[in-house]
Motif scaffolding. Structure first.
Motif, short mmCIF file in Angstrom:
data_model
loop_
_atom_site.label_atom_id
_atom_site.label_comp_id
_atom_site.label_asym_id
_atom_site.label_seq_id
_atom_site.Cartn_x
_atom_site.Cartn_y
_atom_site.Cartn_z
N GLY A 126 43.00 41.65 45.10
CA GLY A 126 44.55 42.22 43.78
C GLY A 126 45.58 41.21 44.38
O GLY A 126 46.32 41.44 42.93
N ALA A 127 46.27 41.16 45.61
CA ALA A 127 47.09 40.12 45.67
C ALA A 127 46.97 38.92 44.19
O ALA A 127 47.54 37.97 44.24
CB ALA A 127 47.49 38.97 46.66
N ALA A 128 45.29 38.37 44.82
CA ALA A 128 45.61 37.39 44.69
C ALA A 128 45.62 36.68 43.23
O ALA A 128 46.02 35.55 42.21
CB ALA A 128 43.77 35.90 45.24
N LEU A 129 44.56 37.90 42.65
CA LEU A 129 44.06 37.66 41.03
C LEU A 129 45.37 38.32 40.07
O LEU A 129 45.89 38.10 39.09
CB LEU A 129 42.88 38.43 40.54
CG LEU A 129 41.57 37.12 41.01
CD1 LEU A 129 41.78 36.47 42.13
CD2 LEU A 129 41.28 37.92 40.27
N GLY A 130 45.61 39.43 40.72
CA GLY A 130 46.59 40.08 39.61
C GLY A 130 46.10 41.04 39.45
O GLY A 130 44.89 41.31 38.77
N ASP A 131 47.02 41.18 38.08
CA ASP A 131 46.34 42.31 37.11
C ASP A 131 45.48 41.96 35.97
O ASP A 131 45.40 41.77 34.57
CB ASP A 131 46.97 43.35 36.26
CG ASP A 131 47.64 44.53 37.51
OD1 ASP A 131 47.17 44.17 38.24
OD2 ASP A 131 48.82 44.81 37.39
N GLU A 132 46.19 40.56 35.72
CA GLU A 132 45.62 39.54 34.63
C GLU A 132 44.20 39.13 34.30
O GLU A 132 43.80 38.02 35.05
CB GLU A 132 46.27 38.48 34.80
CG GLU A 132 47.94 38.34 34.55
CD GLU A 132 48.43 39.06 32.95
OE1 GLU A 132 47.82 38.71 32.29
OE2 GLU A 132 49.29 40.16 33.11
N HIS A 133 43.39 40.27 33.75
CA HIS A 133 41.89 39.18 34.35
C HIS A 133 41.17 40.32 33.14
O HIS A 133 41.80 41.28 32.91
CB HIS A 133 41.39 39.82 35.41
CG HIS A 133 41.62 40.91 36.38
ND1 HIS A 133 40.65 42.20 35.76
CD2 HIS A 133 42.59 41.38 37.31
CE1 HIS A 133 41.00 42.95 36.93
NE2 HIS A 133 42.07 42.85 37.15
N ASP A 134 39.84 39.56 32.76
CA ASP A 134 39.36 40.83 32.15
C ASP A 134 38.78 42.14 32.50
O ASP A 134 38.58 42.42 33.24
CB ASP A 134 37.64 40.22 31.30
CG ASP A 134 37.87 39.05 30.77
OD1 ASP A 134 38.95 38.32 30.08
OD2 ASP A 134 36.91 37.97 30.77
#
Length: 490
Positions: free
Chosen positions: A120-128
């Protein structure tokens, strides 16, 4: 009725072909943690337990490395039977892959121990967009610990010829707990309560209960006399119509001989999640609640009583036999008409079915078509030497482009929503309509927790006693629940 899928030789196309390209497949242990290579690029290793998925990932990583030429990705395969033992030893030795597959029962312990990357911290909310139930499965305390890859929705596999010969409508099958709760036979189901929160029974099993070895069920004729099911139950009548003896008599015919079975109607005990877990959820009960197993309730007794009666009383479901064929083997061999199971069994059925088969929506209960669903995620090894490169690969694995090969080769339903059409199209080309897998009213995450695998192992033999009629349902559920929760204690 959906078009049946007839066998077309082998189903090698399902798995795709091995790709001897830059993204190669290795045996576990050949590749280490992400580290700079001689040419200055980073090397990241992903470990999985499925060879077909590894081949699909090889294709996926070819596309990734076109966009990220400074990161090389390798895939290694460890067989499922030894997978989690290897995870434990390799993490302890500092030899674990940078990224690895995990299921709902396998990741939580390592998240608790700080061995995984905080996705969650590494990718954040910017994903498909990811499938919600799989994201929930890999979330703990508000943190997402894995990038969802595959999920295992549930549907009803059916033998087309058996179904057509009986006129059973598999599209709208329903079950009602009252049909099983009214019994007084081996299942020992109660009939006087439907409070899901009621305390489980407290009686202790006797010391002289016979041990279970998954052996044969009682040999005496314990079938019912055709008791009518509940008004809103169609499954039991369907199972009776589809169950036959060696003389061709159906279970709803006079003179049916349960001691000489030829075919069974419905598998009532083969898959804990797809069958018992889903039936529990459909009856407003659960395998687990608030981190503990919680199926020994009044509604749990109703649910398991219904399923056990199909085996021991109605004799419309295969018995538990030690070393016997699996439910999938019985279905593909033409001895089982209805198999409620997950998409993970698609390839096995496609490769082995002796006759035409197709899919229908899973059986619905009082709460509708609710399925308990497991999934697979890619988790990050917190000890990786190049977290930046590992996170870049995780981001790719969480995209529709990154999962396109998994979906397009039909490995399993992808957990990125945008890749689902490729999975549907692959199986459509094989003559299989997989739409029923996605016709769920709700999906519930599979049991998960740091020690849930030990709990599942502890409850299995006790439920086995129940399914062969050696222990009544209330006592068996209480004992199985206690054993499972005790096994999960730190």
């Amino acid at each position: 009725m959906r078009s049946p899928r007839r066998p077309r030789g082998t189903a090698a196309a399902v798995a795709g072909s091995a790709l001897a390209l830059a993204a190669c497949t290795t045996e576990a242990g050949d590749a280490g943690l992400a580290a700079p290579t001689d040419d200055g690029s980073a090397s990241v290793t992903l470990r999985v337990w499925d060879a077909a998925a590894a081949r699909a990932y090889a294709e996926s990583f070819d596309a990734f490395m076109t966009e990220q030429p400074d990161i090389r990705v390798e895939v290694e395969v460890v067989p499922r039977a030894e997978y989690w033992d290897r995870v434990e030893t390799d993490l302890a030795a500092g030899e674990m892959a940078d990224l690895f597959w995990a299921d709902g029962a396998g990741y939580a312990r390592y998240a608790e121990e700080g061995a995984l990357v905080d996705v969650g911290a590494a990718l954040g909310d910017e994903h498909d967009e990811w499938v919600g139930v799989v994201t929930d499965l890999f979330s703990r305390d508000g943190t997402v610990w894995g990038v969802p890859q595959l999920w295992d929705p549930v549907a009803l596999y059916y033998d087309v010829e058996m179904v057509e010969s009986t006129g059973v409508d598999v599209e709208e099958l329903t079950w009602a707990p009252a049909a099983g709760a009214a019994t007084t036979g081996a299942s020992g189901s109660r009939t006087d309560g439907d409070d899901a929160g009621e305390d489980p029974p407290t009686e202790d099993p006797t010391d002289d209960d016979p041990p279970t070895d998954g052996g044969d069920p009682p040999t005496e004729d314990t079938t019912d006399d055709g008791d009518p099911p509940a008004p809103d139950d169609t499954l039991l009548d369907a199972a009776r119509a589809l169950t036959t003896d060696s003389s061709g008599r159906r279970a709803d015919d006079e003179g049916f001989d349960p001691a000489a079975p030829a075919t069974y109607g419905f598998d009532a005990q083969g898959d804990l999640l797809a069958i018992a877990g889903s039936f529990l959820a459909q009856n407003d009960a659960a395998l687990m609640a608030e981190g503990e197993f919680a199926f020994a309730s009044a509604r749990g007794e109703q649910t398991f009583g219904y399923l056990v009666d199909m085996v021991t009383r109605h004799r419309t479901a295969p018995p538990v036999v030690a070393g016997g064929p699996s439910a999938v083997d019985q279905f593909t061999g033409g001895r089982l008409a209805l198999l409620q199971s997950g998409a993970a069994d698609l390839r096995a059925v496609a490769e082995s079915a002796r006759g035409p088969w197709a899919l229908a929506p899973l059986v619905a209960g009082p709460e509708g078509r609710v399925a308990v669903v497991d999934g697979v995620a890619a988790v990050g090894n917190a000890a990786t030497e190049d977290e930046g490169a590992a996170v870049a690969v995780l981001r790719w694995l969480g995209s529709a482009d990154g999962q396109a090969a998994l979906a397009g080769q039909g490995v399993a339903p992808p957990a990125t929503v945008g890749a689902t059409d490729a999975f549907v199209e692959h199986w459509s080309e094989q003559g299989v309509d997989v739409a029923p897998f996605f016709e769920l009213d709700a999906a519930v995450p599979a049991p998960s927790g740091p020690r849930v695998r030990a709990g599942l192992a502890a409850l299995t033999p006790v439920l086995g006693e129940m399914y062969v009629g050696l222990a009544p349902v209330p006592a068996a559920l209480a004992r199985a629940q206690d054993a499972a929760n005790t096994a999960m204690e730190p």
